[in-house]
Design a protein around this motif. Structure first.
Motif, PDB file in Angstrom:
ATOM      1  N   GLY A 149      10.097  -3.045   0.213  1.00  0.00           N
ATOM      2  CA  GLY A 149       8.768  -3.204   0.776  1.00  0.00           C
ATOM      3  C   GLY A 149       8.643  -4.474   1.587  1.00  0.00           C
ATOM      4  N   SER A 150       7.660  -4.510   2.449  1.00  0.00           N
ATOM      5  CA  SER A 150       7.236  -5.681   3.226  1.00  0.00           C
ATOM      6  C   SER A 150       8.191  -6.052   4.344  1.00  0.00           C
ATOM      7  CB  SER A 150       7.001  -6.904   2.325  1.00  0.00           C
ATOM      8  OG  SER A 150       6.031  -6.604   1.352  1.00  0.00           O
ATOM      9  N   THR A 151       9.436  -6.369   4.000  1.00  0.00           N
ATOM     10  CA  THR A 151      10.421  -6.699   5.036  1.00  0.00           C
ATOM     11  C   THR A 151      11.799  -6.396   4.482  1.00  0.00           C
ATOM     12  OG1 THR A 151      11.063  -8.417   6.634  1.00  0.00           O
ATOM     13  CG2 THR A 151      10.744  -9.123   4.365  1.00  0.00           C
ATOM     14  N   THR A 192       2.928   7.102   6.221  1.00  0.00           N
ATOM     15  CA  THR A 192       1.842   6.855   5.269  1.00  0.00           C
ATOM     16  C   THR A 192       0.823   5.882   5.855  1.00  0.00           C
ATOM     17  OG1 THR A 192       3.076   5.053   4.218  1.00  0.00           O
ATOM     18  CG2 THR A 192       3.260   7.262   3.233  1.00  0.00           C
ATOM     19  N   HIS A 193       1.314   4.906   6.619  1.00  0.00           N
ATOM     20  CA  HIS A 193       0.451   3.949   7.311  1.00  0.00           C
ATOM     21  C   HIS A 193       1.317   3.202   8.306  1.00  0.00           C
ATOM     22  CE1 HIS A 193       2.229   1.623   4.113  1.00  0.00           C
ATOM     23  NE2 HIS A 193       1.624   0.510   4.450  1.00  0.00           N
ATOM     24  N   LEU A 194       0.710   2.258   9.018  1.00  0.00           N
ATOM     25  CA  LEU A 194       1.395   1.705  10.193  1.00  0.00           C
ATOM     26  C   LEU A 194       1.898   0.272  10.001  1.00  0.00           C
ATOM     27  CD1 LEU A 194      -0.913   3.198  12.948  1.00  0.00           C
ATOM     28  CD2 LEU A 194       1.373   3.929  12.274  1.00  0.00           C
ATOM     29  N   TRP A 237       4.432  -2.771   9.456  1.00  0.00           N
ATOM     30  CA  TRP A 237       5.756  -2.888  10.075  1.00  0.00           C
ATOM     31  C   TRP A 237       6.877  -2.251   9.249  1.00  0.00           C
ATOM     32  CZ3 TRP A 237       5.615  -8.839  11.439  1.00  0.00           C
ATOM     33  CH2 TRP A 237       4.766  -9.033  12.527  1.00  0.00           C
ATOM     34  N   ASP A 238       6.792  -2.449   7.907  1.00  0.00           N
ATOM     35  CA  ASP A 238       7.896  -1.957   7.063  1.00  0.00           C
ATOM     36  C   ASP A 238       7.947  -0.433   6.995  1.00  0.00           C
ATOM     37  OD1 ASP A 238       5.448  -2.565   5.700  1.00  0.00           O
ATOM     38  OD2 ASP A 238       6.414  -2.280   3.760  1.00  0.00           O
ATOM     39  N   HIS A 239       6.996   0.246   7.661  1.00  0.00           N
ATOM     40  CA  HIS A 239       6.977   1.713   7.651  1.00  0.00           C
ATOM     41  C   HIS A 239       7.206   2.316   9.034  1.00  0.00           C
ATOM     42  CE1 HIS A 239       5.543   1.871   3.418  1.00  0.00           C
ATOM     43  NE2 HIS A 239       5.261   0.617   3.751  1.00  0.00           N
ATOM     44  N   VAL A 240       7.349   1.451  10.050  1.00  0.00           N
ATOM     45  CA  VAL A 240       7.522   1.976  11.418  1.00  0.00           C
ATOM     46  C   VAL A 240       8.670   1.327  12.202  1.00  0.00           C
ATOM     47  CG1 VAL A 240       5.090   2.627  11.624  1.00  0.00           C
ATOM     48  CG2 VAL A 240       5.822   0.389  12.426  1.00  0.00           C
ATOM     49  N   PRO A 247       3.926   4.883  -1.475  1.00  0.00           N
ATOM     50  CA  PRO A 247       4.726   3.650  -1.506  1.00  0.00           C
ATOM     51  C   PRO A 247       3.901   2.370  -1.478  1.00  0.00           C
ATOM     52  CG  PRO A 247       4.758   4.575   0.685  1.00  0.00           C
ATOM     53  CD  PRO A 247       4.024   5.566  -0.180  1.00  0.00           C
ATOM     54  N   ASP A 248       2.668   2.445  -0.968  1.00  0.00           N
ATOM     55  CA  ASP A 248       1.823   1.259  -0.867  1.00  0.00           C
ATOM     56  C   ASP A 248       0.461   1.643  -1.414  1.00  0.00           C
ATOM     57  OD1 ASP A 248       3.930   1.194   1.181  1.00  0.00           O
ATOM     58  OD2 ASP A 248       3.073  -0.753   1.712  1.00  0.00           O
ATOM     59  N   HIS A 249       0.109   1.091  -2.572  1.00  0.00           N
ATOM     60  CA  HIS A 249      -1.060   1.608  -3.278  1.00  0.00           C
ATOM     61  C   HIS A 249      -1.680   0.489  -4.093  1.00  0.00           C
ATOM     62  CE1 HIS A 249      -2.679   4.998  -6.116  1.00  0.00           C
ATOM     63  NE2 HIS A 249      -3.611   4.512  -5.332  1.00  0.00           N
ATOM     64  N   THR A 265       9.456   2.499  -6.177  1.00  0.00           N
ATOM     65  CA  THR A 265      10.097   2.107  -4.922  1.00  0.00           C
ATOM     66  C   THR A 265       9.311   0.974  -4.285  1.00  0.00           C
ATOM     67  OG1 THR A 265      11.027   2.991  -2.858  1.00  0.00           O
ATOM     68  CG2 THR A 265       8.851   3.846  -3.529  1.00  0.00           C
ATOM     69  N   HIS A 266       9.620   0.681  -3.024  1.00  0.00           N
ATOM     70  CA  HIS A 266       8.956  -0.391  -2.289  1.00  0.00           C
ATOM     71  C   HIS A 266       9.164  -1.709  -3.036  1.00  0.00           C
ATOM     72  CE1 HIS A 266       5.753  -2.288   0.193  1.00  0.00           C
ATOM     73  NE2 HIS A 266       5.903  -1.257   0.996  1.00  0.00           N
ATOM     74  N   HIS A 267      10.422  -1.958  -3.412  1.00  0.00           N
ATOM     75  CA  HIS A 267      10.746  -3.158  -4.178  1.00  0.00           C
ATOM     76  C   HIS A 267      10.425  -4.415  -3.374  1.00  0.00           C
ATOM     77  CE1 HIS A 267      12.724  -0.282  -6.673  1.00  0.00           C
ATOM     78  NE2 HIS A 267      13.785  -0.130  -5.899  1.00  0.00           N
TER      79      HIS A 267
HETATM   80 ZN   LIG Z   1       4.898  -1.220   2.817  1.00  0.00          ZN
END
Ligand SMILES: [Zn+2]
Ligand SMILES: [Zn+2]
Length: 282
Positions: A10-12, A67-69, A71-74, A175-177, A236-238
């Motif tokens: 997650g994140s980066t 799921t959303h926009l 950076w870590d998802h696009v 993944p992001d909640h 996930t999304h560690h």
């Molecule tokens: Zn994320």
């Protein structure tokens, strides 16, 4: 249904020797029928770069649902030879702030000069940019059915996704909640699924950070899995600082949910075969 975990961070992204076993690529999941190449991808983080390994060099043809926009998802979109390919055919489902928003323009805000050399419409191949809205998602391929539901996160619209084999197994991907311990936000999207792939970015001692960043702690995610009566849960999304050793410790500490459901921590490169859940009463 198989879920191949192409990015679990997650994140980066998290490169380096401490992150080799669980993997450093950000969020991306390829969905496929056994023995078939994937025609559905959830999220397009840096893990999308690995999609080509599942296609033996062939271009991707199918749907990518975001799921959303964040950076870590696009950020994998312009770096994956499987989608940025003269013969690819991609329908990209883009979460938009309202039904009237142009998905291409929304995506272009993050992907265009001076932030990036090209815009989304300069990717190679045939691309269709469609808005992702709550409810059923129209896919090219009828082997899977996807539905989307708004869930709490931070900074813009975010969705949880449910993926079903018509008449078969079902999985949910959140993944992001933003979920407090005991929280049940958006539970309908994961209700009764055979496999829940869920945000597990923070540990209990980091609750304040989890809330501030719009995420979940491991215990909150496991309670959610019990509430939703899922078959099993994969976190996930560690967190990008969570080393292999730290994830091993978490995996040892949380082998199952309080209700007895199996728990695993997502490992990049593995394929989860979604099988029908056994009856769990709690
Ligand atoms: Zn994320
Ligand atoms: Zn996010």
């Amino acid at each position: 249904m198989n879920l191949t975990l192409l990015g679990v961070r997650g994140s980066t992204a998290a490169p380096g020797a401490d992150f080799v076993r669980y993997g450093g690529h950000t969020s991306c999941v390829a969905v496929s029928a056994p023995g078939e190449p994937p025609a559905l991808v959830l999220d397009a983080g840096t893990g999308l770069r690995r999609l080509g390994t599942l296609l033996d060099g062939r271009p991707f043809r199918g749907d990518v649902v975001l799921t959303h926009l964040h950076w870590d998802h696009v950020q994998g979109l312009p770096f994956s030879g499987a989608v940025d390919h003269p013969e690819s055919r991609v329908r990209l489902h883009v979460p938009v702030p309202d039904a009237g928003a142009d998905p291409l323009e929304v995506l272009r805000r993050a992907m265009s000069p001076p932030h990036f050399p090209i815009g989304p419409d300069e990717l190679l191949g045939e691309w269709e940019f469609v808005p992702l809205l709550p409810g059923p998602v129209a896919l090219d391929d009828d082997r899977f059915a996807v539905s989307a539901r708004r869930i709490r996160h931070k900074g813009g619209v975010a969705y949880g996704l449910r993926v079903a084999e018509p008449g078969g197994v079902q999985a949910a991907y959140l993944p992001d909640h933003l979920l407090l311990d005991g929280g049940t936000d958006g539970a309908a999207i994961a209700d009764g699924v055979d496999l829940l792939l869920h945000d597990g970015q923070f540990v209990a001692s980091e609750q304040l950070l989890a809330t501030a960043y719009g995420h979940t702690t491991v215990p909150a995610a496991l309670g959610y899995a019990d509430h939703c009566r899922v078959g099993r849960v994969v976190l996930t999304h560690h967190h990008p600082d969570r080393t292999d050793a730290a994830l091993d410790e978490l995996a040892a500490a949380f082998p199952e949910t309080p209700g007895g459901r199996p728990v695993a921590f997502a490992v990049q490169g593995t394929t989860l075969a979604v099988s029908p859940k056994r009856n769990v009463s709690q």
